[in-house]
Structure formats: structure tokens, C-alpha cells
Design a protein around this motif. Structure first.
Motif, short mmCIF file in Angstrom:
data_model
loop_
_atom_site.label_atom_id
_atom_site.label_comp_id
_atom_site.label_asym_id
_atom_site.label_seq_id
_atom_site.Cartn_x
_atom_site.Cartn_y
_atom_site.Cartn_z
N SER A 97 -11.02 28.66 19.74
CA SER A 97 -10.03 27.68 20.15
C SER A 97 -8.87 27.67 19.15
N GLY A 98 -7.65 27.68 19.68
CA GLY A 98 -6.47 27.66 18.82
C GLY A 98 -5.98 29.01 18.37
N SER A 99 -6.80 30.05 18.56
CA SER A 99 -6.38 31.39 18.14
C SER A 99 -5.42 32.00 19.16
N CYS A 100 -4.75 33.06 18.77
CA CYS A 100 -3.76 33.71 19.63
C CYS A 100 -4.31 35.00 20.21
N VAL A 101 -3.94 35.28 21.45
CA VAL A 101 -4.21 36.56 22.08
C VAL A 101 -2.87 37.20 22.42
N THR A 102 -2.69 38.42 21.98
CA THR A 102 -1.44 39.15 22.22
C THR A 102 -1.69 40.29 23.18
N TYR A 103 -0.98 40.27 24.32
CA TYR A 103 -1.04 41.43 25.21
C TYR A 103 0.00 42.44 24.74
N ILE A 104 -0.40 43.71 24.67
CA ILE A 104 0.52 44.78 24.29
C ILE A 104 0.36 45.95 25.25
N ASP A 105 1.47 46.49 25.71
CA ASP A 105 1.42 47.68 26.54
C ASP A 105 0.84 48.85 25.75
N ALA A 106 0.22 49.78 26.46
CA ALA A 106 -0.46 50.90 25.79
C ALA A 106 0.51 51.85 25.10
N ASP A 107 1.80 51.81 25.47
CA ASP A 107 2.78 52.70 24.83
C ASP A 107 3.47 52.03 23.64
N MET A 108 2.85 50.97 23.12
CA MET A 108 3.33 50.32 21.91
C MET A 108 2.68 50.97 20.70
N PHE A 110 2.24 50.15 16.32
CA PHE A 110 2.54 49.30 15.18
C PHE A 110 2.89 50.16 13.96
N PHE A 111 3.93 49.72 13.26
CA PHE A 111 4.35 50.39 12.04
C PHE A 111 4.15 49.49 10.82
N ASN A 112 3.78 48.23 11.09
CA ASN A 112 3.52 47.30 9.99
C ASN A 112 2.64 46.16 10.51
N ASP A 113 2.10 45.35 9.62
CA ASP A 113 1.19 44.27 9.96
C ASP A 113 1.91 43.20 10.80
N PRO A 114 1.38 42.86 11.98
CA PRO A 114 2.02 41.87 12.85
C PRO A 114 1.69 40.42 12.49
N SER A 115 0.86 40.18 11.49
CA SER A 115 0.40 38.82 11.18
C SER A 115 1.53 37.85 10.95
N VAL A 116 2.65 38.34 10.44
CA VAL A 116 3.79 37.47 10.15
C VAL A 116 4.31 36.77 11.40
N ILE A 117 4.13 37.38 12.56
CA ILE A 117 4.60 36.78 13.82
C ILE A 117 3.91 35.45 14.05
N TYR A 118 2.59 35.43 13.88
CA TYR A 118 1.81 34.23 14.16
C TYR A 118 2.04 33.16 13.10
N GLU A 119 2.31 33.57 11.88
CA GLU A 119 2.57 32.62 10.80
C GLU A 119 3.91 31.91 11.02
N ARG A 120 4.89 32.66 11.49
CA ARG A 120 6.23 32.10 11.65
C ARG A 120 6.32 31.14 12.83
N ASP A 121 5.63 31.44 13.91
CA ASP A 121 5.73 30.63 15.14
C ASP A 121 4.42 29.93 15.47
N LYS A 122 3.70 29.47 14.43
CA LYS A 122 2.36 28.94 14.64
C LYS A 122 2.32 27.60 15.38
N GLU A 123 3.47 26.93 15.50
CA GLU A 123 3.47 25.65 16.21
C GLU A 123 3.68 25.81 17.72
#
Length: 303
Positions: A97-108, A110-123
């Protein structure tokens, strides 16, 4: 808490889907990746690859009879778009409960850690990814939507689930690769979510979902083995329009070769490794877009 991702694979996306998985392994300390395999070939290959932190599921696992009934009515890409919000719900049901699920297309990738996304927009409860089109693509937004459904985040709380349910119902009702009455696939519906539900935001973290439709707005550089977009780290690039047409050739249906050294070269390096590994466990497998016809403007590159 693990970062939770989900994606959809057919046999034509297996190679790229496993590159996506390896990019998560390289850039994220803890994650889960739910992979919905829409055909036997993709499920068999992924099972044999023993993908770390990946949970393989089939359409039957979604336990929705309506999804079975419309399968013959929609093209493969249309059907995969229809499945998207149902896969997200499945992943939410398996998450805290409260955790995030991110859908990503298969042709995506990652070049760096995405954790910052959830920290910035956590509200926020739902985080949408703007296309942020460059001038050359501005006219597309009217028809294809303000937001890209290839990268979208839902938090495991009531409000987000209400928005997700609404999106599910719209996609089940109509989800086609055509323009009609203000609709386009699963994507144009996203324009309405911020007007119908509260606590929705556009992802503001730089370097997220950079793609052929917006890359000309940015300056790309490399420093200390990292790729930067303007002054920020590139978190993920969407290789939209990258089609593998043979074991040694790909077509760029969108975008250009200008970023080959920075983006396509490392992507292809991992892709070739994936193809070699699959050949070992499934000799003769060919997940190529052989029959797809491309526009005369497509660029071709060796892999």
C-alpha cells in the motif's frame, strides 16, 4: 521498498524487453519487473532466461474474461495497449500500500537510477509523462495526446486506482491505432485524467522519457561514462521507432542517427549480447519485424 515496474512483451519485443531488464539491473539497486507475455514465444524465452527480479505473467493471470473476448477484434499493438491498465492493476495488487507502480514500454532503456522521480513527486497519486514535443512534432499532440502512455506511474492508493479503473473502461470500450472522435489508442484518454481526478501531476524530473519526438530540444553530452541531457543526467530514453528487422540490422522509424554514439551504440551493444544469449537457449528464434513496412524516411543502422 522495491521500485516496481511492469511491461508487455510479444515475440517482436523480446530482445528489447530484455535490454530494458538489464538496464534496470545496472541502474537500480532494488526493483521488481512484472512482464506480461502475450504469446507463448515471449513467455518461453523469458522463462529460459531466468531473469532476476522479474515476474512473468500471462493474460490468463489477469483473470478478466472481457480481455479474452476482444482479442480477435484488435491488432496486436492495439490489444497490448488495451492490456496496459490491467497489467498496472495486477502489479498494484502485488505491491505494498502506498508504493508506486511504473508502466514502461519495452523499447525504453534506463541510463541512470529512476528513484529520484518518486522522491520528487511523492505527494502525487498519478504521475504522467508529457510528450514535450519538439517543433517538428507539435502537430502530433492534437491527435496523439499531451501525455505518453509508455511511461506512467500509479500509486497504490484509492484515488489512483479510481483513475486507473476509468482508464481501463475506456480502453476496453475503444482502443485502436487510428484517430477517431478525439481518441487515439490508449493514450489520448490520458489528457482527461487530470481534469477528472485529483492529485495528478506531470513528471518534472529532468531526463525522463526523452525520445525522438523531443530530443532536438536538448543538448546531449557524455561525462564520466554518464549521458547528460542539458545539465541533468539522462534517466531513461524511449527508443520509439527502433525496429529490429534482422539479426544484423535495425530501422529507425522515428528520430535520426545524430545520437548514435551516445545512445544507440551502447543500446545496440547490450542488444547484441541479449541476442547471443537467446540464441544459446533458443536456437532459431527470430523476434524480428520482418513483415512490417517502413516509411521512405526511415534510417537503417547495422547492429
Amino acid at each position: 521498498m522495491d521500485n516496481v515496474f511492469c511491461t508487455i512483451l510479444s515475440k517482436l519485443r523480446v530482445y528489447q524487453g530484455i535490454v530494458l531488464h538489464r538496464s534496470l539491473l545496472f541502474n537500480t539497486e532494488r526493483f521488481k519487473l512484472f512482464i506480461l507475455c502475450v504469446d507463448d514465444e515471449s513467455y518461453t524465452i523469458c522463462s529460459k532466461m531466468n531473469l532476476l527480479n522479474a515476474i512473468l505473467i500471462r493474460i490468463e493471470d489477469l483473470k478478466n474474461e472481457k480481455l479474452f473476448s476482444i482479442r480477435s477484434e484488435r491488432a496486436l499493438n492495439e490489444y497490448c495497449w488495451t492490456l496496459k491498465p490491467y497489467l498496472i492493476e495486477y502489479a498494484l495488487n502485488q505491491s505494498q500500500s502506498g508504493s508506486c507502480v511504473t508502466y514502461i514500454d519495452a523499447d525504453m532503456c534506463f541510463f541512470n537510477d529512476p528513484s529520484v522521480i518518486y522522491e520528487r513527486d511523492k505527494e502525487f497519486d498519478v504521475m504522467l509523462s508529457k510528450h514535450d514535443y519538439s517543433d517538428a512534432y507539435k502537430g502530433v499532440e492534437v491527435h496523439c495526446g499531451k501525455y505518453n502512455s509508455g511511461f506512467i506511474i500509479f500509486r497504490n492508493i484509492k484515488n489512483a486506482r479510481m483513475a486507473l479503473k476509468w482508464w481501463q473502461e475506456r480502453c476496453l470500450e475503444w482502443c485502436y491505432d487510428t484517430l477517431a472522435e478525439g481518441r487515439f489508442g490508449d493514450q489520448k484518454y490520458l489528457d482527461l485524467i487530470p481534469t477528472l481526478f485529483k492529485n495528478i501531476c506531470s513528471i518534472k524530473t529532468p531526463g525522463v522519457n526523452i525520445a525522438p519526438w523531443n530530443e532536438t530540444k536538448h543538448t546531449f553530452t557524455a561525462k564520466n561514462q554518464k549521458v547528460y541531457v542539458d545539465k541533468d543526467l539522462l534517466i531513461c530514453y524511449h527508443f520509439s521507432g527502433f525496429r529490429i528487422i534482422a539479426r544484423n540490422k535495425a530501422a529507425l522509424v522515428a528520430g535520426s542517427k545524430q545520437l548514435y554514439n551516445l545512445l544507440h551504440f551502447p543500446y545496440i551493444h547490450v542488444l547484441k549480447s541479449v541476442m547471443e544469449d537467446i540464441e544459446k537457449i533458443a536456437p532459431g528464434f527470430q523476434g524480428f519485424n520482418i513483415e512490417q513496412k517502413f516509411s521512405k524516411d526511415a534510417n537503417y543502422i547495422d547492429i
